[in-house]
Design an enzyme around this catalytic site. Structure first.
Site, PDB file in Angstrom:
ATOM      1  N   ASP A   1      25.932 -28.113  10.574  1.00  0.00           N
ATOM      2  CA  ASP A   1      26.592 -29.383  10.886  1.00  0.00           C
ATOM      3  C   ASP A   1      28.119 -29.307  10.776  1.00  0.00           C
ATOM      4  O   ASP A   1      28.752 -30.119  10.120  1.00  0.00           O
ATOM      5  CB  ASP A   1      26.055 -30.490   9.963  1.00  0.00           C
ATOM      6  CG  ASP A   1      26.400 -31.892  10.469  1.00  0.00           C
ATOM      7  OD1 ASP A   1      26.755 -32.012  11.654  1.00  0.00           O
ATOM      8  OD2 ASP A   1      26.312 -32.844   9.675  1.00  0.00           O
TER       9      ASP A   1
ATOM     10  N   GLU B   1      25.965 -24.490  14.848  1.00  0.00           N
ATOM     11  CA  GLU B   1      27.040 -25.485  14.686  1.00  0.00           C
ATOM     12  C   GLU B   1      28.142 -24.998  13.752  1.00  0.00           C
ATOM     13  O   GLU B   1      28.664 -25.746  12.925  1.00  0.00           O
ATOM     14  CB  GLU B   1      26.492 -26.847  14.239  1.00  0.00           C
ATOM     15  CG  GLU B   1      26.026 -27.699  15.399  1.00  0.00           C
ATOM     16  CD  GLU B   1      25.808 -29.164  15.044  1.00  0.00           C
ATOM     17  OE1 GLU B   1      26.530 -29.699  14.180  1.00  0.00           O
ATOM     18  OE2 GLU B   1      24.911 -29.763  15.651  1.00  0.00           O
TER      19      GLU B   1
ATOM     20  N   ASP C   1      17.996 -23.921  15.458  1.00  0.00           N
ATOM     21  CA  ASP C   1      17.757 -25.350  15.659  1.00  0.00           C
ATOM     22  C   ASP C   1      17.268 -25.517  17.087  1.00  0.00           C
ATOM     23  O   ASP C   1      18.047 -25.532  18.031  1.00  0.00           O
ATOM     24  CB  ASP C   1      19.047 -26.132  15.417  1.00  0.00           C
ATOM     25  CG  ASP C   1      18.889 -27.630  15.684  1.00  0.00           C
ATOM     26  OD1 ASP C   1      17.749 -28.068  15.940  1.00  0.00           O
ATOM     27  OD2 ASP C   1      19.900 -28.347  15.653  1.00  0.00           O
TER      28      ASP C   1
END
Length: 345
Positions: free
Chosen positions: A97, A127, A240
């Site tokens: 994130d 990310e 992910d």
């Protein structure tokens, strides 16, 4: 933003140099002391001397000044022996994130702490941004970093442990041609512990429910790439995937020979949902229904003979709140897998 982050980094480094504490502990004491290094150090040493400092595996342990060097030497020798005696391949995959700028320094350093504490053989991170890439490279010194295209807003990286994973060729980056989000697949052939051929892969598939058709197309491309790898090598893909189970079924399920690591480990309920808005309050979720989805997955195609590995452990990491900001390291839990050789010499 960059200037502030580097200034904070200098203060953290000063605190760590004096106390021997972990970086996330330094962040906590500096924040509580208004970023005054001397005051933070004094407070830390006062608390350490009275024995009031405790911790856990995924958050730092604070110890007294006199104990730091002794603990470090003892634990280092033990860890080296444990690593040498463990034949299993360990892999951590995590969407960290990086697009959330809040507490980005503390969160990133905590991910580095978990990596350095658990010492996985391979790490797949999604990310990552340019700002955090420098932290992963500097704070995980025992690892070789392989990156996706760093000119985008965010990208994927692999960290390969120098002592156990040796790349056998350059890593490849395949761009998904119809992606609207710059998504790509990283692929790295390697040798594990000088004898086991492995192919490591990671990706971050297209996000959001409305992009399910593009996501299914990307999944099919990933599965085809796994299938096309040399048959003797074990292939491990983690990332992910943003997948819903119905989307996997819609493309006919996983091809023969490719298994879902979570399913192979018996579908442990406590490790099912990696994006869990009922437990993880990092994102601001304005809707009454809070979803729980198994976005992050690991697929395995076992190799042949001595190169064959089987998933024997699947668990979640990053479920502890950080001591400073009281948030989690990411809005995703990380997934930790161990793979055991089916045959031994």
């Amino acid at each position: 933003m960059a200037f502030v982050e580097f200034e904070i980094t200098d203060l953290v480094e000063q605190f760590m140099a004096v106390t021997g504490a972990e970086d996330t502990v330094a962040m906590l004491f500096l924040q509580q002391s208004g970023w005054n290094v001397q005051s933070a150090v004094n407070t830390f040493l006062d608390q350490a001397s009275c024995g009031s400092c405790e911790g856990n595996r995924d958050n730092p342990v604070m110890v007294s000044e006199d104990d730091v060097s002794t603990l470090s030497m003892g634990s280092s020798n033990k860890e080296q022996k444990d690593e040498q005696s463990n034949p299993n391949l360990t892999v951590l995959s995590w969407n960290v994130d990086g697009l959330d700028e809040r507490n980005i320094l503390e969160r990133t350093r905590n991910v580095c702490h978990i990596i350095n504490n658990r010492k996985p053989d391979a790490v797949f991170l999604q990310e990552v941004i340019s700002q955090t890439l420098a932290i992963y490279q500097s704070k995980c010194p025992g690892y070789l970093c392989k990156c996706g295209p760093t000119h985008g807003a965010y990208f994927n990286i692999m960290l390969l442990k120098n002592s156990s994973v040796k790349p056998t060729s350059n890593h490849q980056c395949t761009h998904f041609s119809s992606s609207q989000m710059g998504r790509h697949l990283l692929c790295q052939p390697a040798i594990f512990r000088d004898k086991t051929e492995i192919i490591l892969m990671t990706s971050h598939l297209e996000s959001t429910l409305k992009c399910k058709n593009e996501r299914k197309r990307q999944l099919a491309e990933v599965l085809a790439c796994i299938t096309d790898q040399p048959g003797e090598a074990t292939v491990v893909f983690g990332g992910d995937t943003n997948l819903r189970d119905a989307e996997v079924s819609a493309i006919g399920g996983l091809p023969s020979g490719i298994v879902d690591a979570w399913e192979q480990c018996g579908r442990p309920k406590e490790a099912e949902f990696t994006w869990d808005m009922q437990m993880n309050d990092n994102p601001e979720w304005p809707y009454p229904k809070k979803p729980k989805i198994r976005f992050d997955r690991m697929f395995v195609r076992p190799g042949q003979g001595l190169h064959a590995l089987k998933t024997t452990r699947f668990e979640l990491v990053g479920m502890e709140r950080l001591p400073g900001c009281r948030r989690f390291p990411s809005d995703h839990w990380g997934i930790w897998c161990e793979f055991t050789p089916l045959l031994t010499n």
